[in-house]
Write a protein that holds these residues in place. Structure first.
Motif, PDB file in Angstrom:
ATOM      1  N   TRP A 143       0.824  -1.359   0.015  1.00  0.00           N
ATOM      2  CA  TRP A 143       0.017   0.087   0.060  1.00  0.00           C
ATOM      3  C   TRP A 143       1.019   1.046  -0.091  1.00  0.00           C
ATOM      4  CZ3 TRP A 143      -0.805  -3.965   3.747  1.00  0.00           C
ATOM      5  CH2 TRP A 143      -0.346  -3.803   4.884  1.00  0.00           C
ATOM      6  N   ASP A 144       1.974   0.982   0.650  1.00  0.00           N
ATOM      7  CA  ASP A 144       2.958   2.265   0.538  1.00  0.00           C
ATOM      8  C   ASP A 144       3.747   2.631  -0.781  1.00  0.00           C
ATOM      9  OD1 ASP A 144       2.446   2.966   3.156  1.00  0.00           O
ATOM     10  OD2 ASP A 144       4.162   2.047   3.892  1.00  0.00           O
ATOM     11  N   ALA A 146       2.218   1.530  -3.386  1.00  0.00           N
ATOM     12  CA  ALA A 146       1.366   1.705  -4.575  1.00  0.00           C
ATOM     13  C   ALA A 146       1.100   3.241  -4.391  1.00  0.00           C
ATOM     14  CB  ALA A 146       0.092   1.033  -4.182  1.00  0.00           C
ATOM     15  N   LYS A 147       0.953   3.895  -3.026  1.00  0.00           N
ATOM     16  CA  LYS A 147       0.667   5.194  -2.739  1.00  0.00           C
ATOM     17  C   LYS A 147       1.866   6.177  -3.475  1.00  0.00           C
ATOM     18  CE  LYS A 147      -1.497   7.949   0.330  1.00  0.00           C
ATOM     19  NZ  LYS A 147      -2.819   7.910   0.770  1.00  0.00           N
ATOM     20  N   GLU A 148       3.004   5.749  -3.227  1.00  0.00           N
ATOM     21  CA  GLU A 148       3.949   6.739  -3.779  1.00  0.00           C
ATOM     22  C   GLU A 148       4.052   6.616  -5.324  1.00  0.00           C
ATOM     23  OE1 GLU A 148       7.761   4.769  -2.614  1.00  0.00           O
ATOM     24  OE2 GLU A 148       7.418   4.842  -0.540  1.00  0.00           O
ATOM     25  N   HIS A 149       3.532   5.640  -6.143  1.00  0.00           N
ATOM     26  CA  HIS A 149       3.482   5.845  -7.576  1.00  0.00           C
ATOM     27  C   HIS A 149       1.776   6.154  -7.943  1.00  0.00           C
ATOM     28  CE1 HIS A 149       7.360   3.786  -8.350  1.00  0.00           C
ATOM     29  NE2 HIS A 149       7.014   3.182  -7.357  1.00  0.00           N
ATOM     30  N   ASN A 150       1.007   6.398  -6.924  1.00  0.00           N
ATOM     31  CA  ASN A 150      -0.318   6.602  -7.346  1.00  0.00           C
ATOM     32  C   ASN A 150      -0.690   5.570  -8.135  1.00  0.00           C
ATOM     33  OD1 ASN A 150      -2.789   8.046  -7.206  1.00  0.00           O
ATOM     34  ND2 ASN A 150      -2.344   9.073  -9.295  1.00  0.00           N
ATOM     35  N   TRP A 151      -0.523   4.344  -7.790  1.00  0.00           N
ATOM     36  CA  TRP A 151      -1.018   3.232  -8.506  1.00  0.00           C
ATOM     37  C   TRP A 151      -2.251   2.695  -8.197  1.00  0.00           C
ATOM     38  CZ3 TRP A 151       4.173   0.491  -8.601  1.00  0.00           C
ATOM     39  CH2 TRP A 151       4.996   0.819  -9.604  1.00  0.00           C
ATOM     40  N   ILE A 152      -2.897   2.794  -6.827  1.00  0.00           N
ATOM     41  CA  ILE A 152      -4.033   2.398  -6.447  1.00  0.00           C
ATOM     42  C   ILE A 152      -4.595   3.412  -5.704  1.00  0.00           C
ATOM     43  CG2 ILE A 152      -5.270   0.503  -4.967  1.00  0.00           C
ATOM     44  CD1 ILE A 152      -2.702  -1.150  -5.327  1.00  0.00           C
ATOM     45  N   ASP A 153      -5.922   3.715  -6.048  1.00  0.00           N
ATOM     46  CA  ASP A 153      -6.595   4.775  -5.255  1.00  0.00           C
ATOM     47  C   ASP A 153      -7.939   4.070  -4.571  1.00  0.00           C
ATOM     48  OD1 ASP A 153      -8.058   7.257  -4.336  1.00  0.00           O
ATOM     49  OD2 ASP A 153      -7.347   8.193  -6.111  1.00  0.00           O
ATOM     50  N   PHE A 154      -7.546   4.045  -3.161  1.00  0.00           N
ATOM     51  CA  PHE A 154      -8.623   3.492  -2.400  1.00  0.00           C
ATOM     52  C   PHE A 154      -9.604   4.476  -1.901  1.00  0.00           C
ATOM     53  CE2 PHE A 154      -5.055   0.745  -1.479  1.00  0.00           C
ATOM     54  CZ  PHE A 154      -5.472  -0.598  -1.586  1.00  0.00           C
ATOM     55  N   SER A 342       4.583 -12.699   1.392  1.00  0.00           N
ATOM     56  CA  SER A 342       4.393 -11.179   1.216  1.00  0.00           C
ATOM     57  C   SER A 342       5.704 -10.439   2.322  1.00  0.00           C
ATOM     58  CB  SER A 342       2.897 -10.551   1.607  1.00  0.00           C
ATOM     59  OG  SER A 342       3.060  -9.218   2.130  1.00  0.00           O
ATOM     60  N   PRO A 343       6.718 -10.071   1.361  1.00  0.00           N
ATOM     61  CA  PRO A 343       7.783  -9.353   2.185  1.00  0.00           C
ATOM     62  C   PRO A 343       7.587  -8.251   2.961  1.00  0.00           C
ATOM     63  CG  PRO A 343       8.152  -9.400  -0.309  1.00  0.00           C
ATOM     64  CD  PRO A 343       6.892 -10.105  -0.003  1.00  0.00           C
ATOM     65  N   GLY A 344       6.761  -7.476   2.179  1.00  0.00           N
ATOM     66  CA  GLY A 344       6.408  -6.221   2.971  1.00  0.00           C
ATOM     67  C   GLY A 344       5.690  -6.118   4.184  1.00  0.00           C
ATOM     68  N   GLN A 345       4.662  -7.347   4.145  1.00  0.00           N
ATOM     69  CA  GLN A 345       4.042  -7.492   5.473  1.00  0.00           C
ATOM     70  C   GLN A 345       4.519  -8.871   6.427  1.00  0.00           C
ATOM     71  OE1 GLN A 345      -0.502  -7.382   4.604  1.00  0.00           O
ATOM     72  NE2 GLN A 345       0.245  -7.624   2.455  1.00  0.00           N
TER      73      GLN A 345
END
Length: 423
Positions: A143-144, A146-154, A342-345
């Motif tokens: 989620w971080d 994706a946010k940096e790249h504006n890839w997912i808009d929840f 999931s390495p990020g989680q």
RNA sequence: GGAGAGAUGGCAGAGCGGUCGAAUGCGGCGGUCUUGAAAACCGUUGAGCCGAAAGGUUCCGGGGGUUCGAAUCCCUCUCUCUCCGCCA
């Protein structure tokens, strides 16, 4: 739904299986047998009376033909009494039949002997692992990234529809399209026929695969038209052959299909739902097989391998769990879950579930095959995800991220993404 | 959305309220014939349930009704087709 004749002949086996699956109440088995007994007796009684009535109706026909009206009249009188009797017995029978079916719907499938006995997810057995789970500290959750790249808009998803309905943009939107194509092509190579299925099904179909009764709360509904938004492509694809008899020579029949899936996920909150972990709408490619009963055990292993191959191709570390009796669900005899790392989680995420239902679904749906002896018999159904997208997206974003924040494209997806190195 | 027509076995297609589970054709299966095949001819060929079996029973789109008796009559729902309207 199990075969009532199987139930009658295997009471102990069934009860043990039910207890192992975590059912408290096995009395239902005795109850269904008792009701079935009453039902059989009554069927016999009704059939006998009907036979009598049919005979008389024919006599009347013959007498009328000969012009013997008086004789015919007197038989008519007797017959109308008989008819009343049959009618009231039929009402009783209807009640018994409904009770019997309802009970049958509530009896779970029997676990395969190869399934470990256990109560919860802690008793699942790690069947195999593939690859090395990554443990680097700098890796961020998807989620971080994706946010940096504006890839997912929840947030806008919430505005437009509601929680769990995100927008995907740019790189991730393209990544999902690539994954869909890759998964479908891979399935086609393994002999699955591609199918584009309806996204809504009717009540009969939902009943056929077992969402109704009991699990209808998981589905979004279209009440005005009596439709259910599919929670998985399993529904339309498996129901494709409902009420059909398939020539044994064409088995196994294998289908794959991409669809969005909608799940209400009522009552699930907390940190498990962060990011893409749990959504109300997500994309999935489903694999479905209709097979000869002799081969379903083998076909489950092949299905699992077909799903595992996809994770291997994407070079995502994963593990395969053999689900224990207590964690495998109502309809399955045996089930494998594939969990991607999931390495990020720093946790495993379920991305596929491969199940053998044996005749449990097919019996409800009356999907049969015709054997050499010419008699129609219930076939076996299996299905598995190949694969569910959002968690694969998570795993890719987290696994293929570089410290700079860029995300590499998995080798196997490059042809689908303009041969770019980065997303 | 409006008007009309229809829904029968794997397919096509008959079917007066009484021996209709349903003619006929095609297809399938078995056989005769043939070196083999084709053709021709003969036979056979739906499903569910009860029953050890014999046999019985149910099913002609779904549900309900009329009748001693319904594929056939009535009501209702669904679906399909034709025409009109609308439309990606």
């Amino acid at each position: 739904m199990l075969d009532i004749n199987f139930i009658r002949a295997n009471v102990d086996l069934l009860k043990t299986g039910m207890i192992n699956k975590g059912e408290k109440d096995t009395n239902i088995v005795d109850k269904v047998i008792e009701i079935d007994e009453q039902w059989r007796t009554l069927v016999h009684e009704i059939d006998t009376k009907r036979s009598e009535a049919n005979t008389r109706a024919k006599q009347i026909g013959a007498l009328m033909g000969q012009g013997k009206k008086d004789e015919a009249q007197s038989i008519m009188k007797e017959t109308s009494a008989l008819k009343e009797e049959v009618k009231s017995l039929e009402e009783k029978l209807g009640v018994l039949a409904t009770d019997r079916t309802e009970l049958l719907y509530r009896i779970p499938n029997v676990p395969d002997p190869s399934v470990p006995v256990g109560h919860s997810e802690n008793d699942n057995v790690v069947f195999s692992t593939w690859g090395e789970p990554l443990h680097h500290d700098w890796r961020k959750p998807h989620w971080d990234i994706a946010k940096e790249h504006n890839w997912i808009d929840f947030e806008r998803g919430v505005k437009v529809t509601g929680a769990g309905f995100p927008f995907y943009l740019g790189g991730v939107a393209r990544l999902q399209r690539a994954l869909i194509n890759f998964f479908l092509n891979a399935a086609a190579e393994r002999g699955y026929e591609e199918m584009q299925a309806p996204y809504f099904v009717n009540e009969d179909s939902a009943r056929g695969t077992g969402q109704i009764p009991d699990k209808e709360d998981m589905m979004y509904t279209v009440p005005r038209d009596g439709f259910f938004a599919i929670p998985t492509a399993e529904l339309p694809i498996t129901n494709f052959h409902r009420d059909e008899i398939i020539d044994a020579a064409v088995l196994p029949v294998k289908y794959c299909g991409y669809t969005p899936c909608w799940r209400r996920e009522a009552g699930s909150y907390g940190k498990d739902v962060r990011g893409l972990n749990r959504l109300h709408q997500f994309d999935k490619i489903e694999l479905v097989k209709l097979v000869h009963p002799d081969n379903s055990a083998q076909e489950l292993e092949l299905l699992r391998e077909d799903a595992e191959r996809l994770l291997q191709a994407l070079e995502l570390p994963y593990r395969t769990l053999l689900m224990c009796t207590g964690d495998m669900g109502f309809t399955q005899t045996k089930k494998y879950d594939l969990e991607v790392w999931s390495p990020g989680q720093q946790r495993w995420l379920e991305v596929s579930s491969c199940s053998n239902f044996e005749g449990f679904q097919a019996r409800r749906m009356m999907i049969r095959y015709r054997d050499e002896d010419g008699k129609p018999k219930i076939l076996h159904t299996l299905n598995g995800s190949g694969l569910a997208l959002p968690r694969i997206v998570s795993a890719i974003l987290e696994t293929y991220q570089e410290e700079s924040g860029k995300v590499r494209v998995p080798e196997v997806l490059k042809p689908y993404l303009g041969n770019n190195t980065y997303l």
